[in-house]
Enzyme design. Sequence first.
Site, PDB file in Angstrom:
ATOM      1  N   TYR A   1       0.821  -1.226   0.000  1.00 55.63           N
ATOM      2  CA  TYR A   1       0.000   0.000   0.000  1.00 55.63           C
ATOM      3  C   TYR A   1       0.859   1.283   0.000  1.00 55.63           C
ATOM      4  O   TYR A   1       2.058   1.234   0.185  1.00 55.63           O
ATOM      5  CB  TYR A   1      -1.065  -0.016   1.096  1.00 55.63           C
ATOM      6  CG  TYR A   1      -0.671   0.057   2.560  1.00 55.63           C
ATOM      7  CD1 TYR A   1       0.622   0.222   2.986  1.00 55.63           C
ATOM      8  CD2 TYR A   1      -1.660  -0.045   3.533  1.00 55.63           C
ATOM      9  CE1 TYR A   1       0.940   0.302   4.339  1.00 55.63           C
ATOM     10  CE2 TYR A   1      -1.355   0.029   4.898  1.00 55.63           C
ATOM     11  CZ  TYR A   1      -0.052   0.210   5.281  1.00 55.63           C
ATOM     12  OH  TYR A   1       0.255   0.295   6.606  1.00 55.63           O
ATOM     13  N   GLU A   2       0.199   2.389  -0.249  1.00 57.59           N
ATOM     14  CA  GLU A   2       0.843   3.705  -0.466  1.00 57.59           C
ATOM     15  C   GLU A   2       1.926   3.636  -1.545  1.00 57.59           C
ATOM     16  O   GLU A   2       2.958   4.296  -1.468  1.00 57.59           O
ATOM     17  CB  GLU A   2       1.356   4.296   0.846  1.00 57.59           C
ATOM     18  CG  GLU A   2       0.183   4.769   1.687  1.00 57.59           C
ATOM     19  CD  GLU A   2       0.508   5.832   2.694  1.00 57.59           C
ATOM     20  OE1 GLU A   2       1.451   6.607   2.484  1.00 57.59           O
ATOM     21  OE2 GLU A   2      -0.220   5.895   3.702  1.00 57.59           O
TER      22      GLU A   2
END
Length: 382
Positions: free
Chosen positions: A362-363
Amino acid sequence: MDHFLDETQQMIVETAQEITREKILPVRAELDESGEFPREILQDMAKADLFGIFVPEQYGGLGGGCFEIVLAMEQLAMGCVGIATSFAASALGIFPVILAGSEELKQQYLPDIATGRRWAAFGLTEANAGSDAAGIRTTAVEDGDCWVLNGTKQWITNGGESQIYSIVAITDPNKGARGASIFVVEEGDPGFSYGKKENKMGIRASATRELVMRDCRIPKSRMVGRRGTGFITVMKTLDLSRPGIASLGVGLAQAALDEAVAYAKQRVQFERPIIAFQAVQHMLADMAIQTEAARSLVYAAARHIDQHPKDMSKVSSMCKVFATDTAMKVTTDAVQVLGGYGYMKEYPVEKMMRDAKILQIYEGTNQIQRNVVGQELNKEYS
Ligand code: COS
């Protein structure tokens, strides 16, 4: 290693440590099992002023920088990455307002964020726009004194739990990356609702949910920054937030190392504690070296960002990759040191290994981060 923290930074570390020790550790296994959102723990963090760290002083915050955020998140992640992620997502969700919002928006939202009265979330990802962030399909169209948003956001951390959402939408479809803008959507806005709640492998205490906008009408003043600057603000937001994710990796790796060393000292095989065997010692040594190397890089990157806010991308991506790959390796090795016990839920290391995986995804996946580093190198050496 001494990282030369000043008095405020030391206080932030101690406050986050106390939340981890008193509030997170006693319930983390239960929340991992149930997938229940840690509302009360976030309220405890609010009472301890942790949500103020990333808000400028004039809006009621502590005015900390990237480094102070990193220090807090590392300690929270030593307890539970799921709970720490819920904290991190509120920072991510409000960064667009801090970086590019009007004075009116800042006054409207930042004091509530600083006190933890309201939480934020970041609405970028869609079913067909993950790594290709510019590929979003959610639209925003002007209608009188409103913007009307239509689209669905997917896998939004804190979805359904936060009250303030930074939503990225296309305002000018023919302008590519220059055609996106950011809007603040609030819980309760007409046409705004929550969709599917996800059932995840790890970080199970964090909420991950769809956001649905069907003719969602919001006032014109809720646009963050100028029309068409949304993609650039998204990129800056992610540059600023990725060291926080890296610090979750550092905290997680440290917690896994601590568990592995403690176990290796008390587990007896062949009439000796297994830490006496060089094969185990070498694994633990590598885990310790990698964890400290990750911490040193993350701290250096965060301090660099605070001093050079226009030069964030490369160091941000570098530390995200290194610290989260380290967390994956160290947690996997911790399970190995604990052997059969490590695979069982009685010990926390299997949860740590499950939680580590998302940090590489994620990110911005670690593959995308390597692209960013590579592209920056290409520019530097041209
Ligand atoms: N800071 C400021 N501006 C940036 C930037 C940054 N870090 N990165 C790119 N930009 C600008 C570029 O300069 C370019 O501006 P111009 O239109 O003026 O030339 C514009 O943004 C488009 O950049 P680019 O062409 O590099 O965009 P791409 O579509 O190729 O995408 C990546 C770039 C892959 C890096 C981007 O899509 C990305 O970060 N993807 C991952 C998204 C992500 O993290 N998703 C996770 C979910 S969010 S929790």
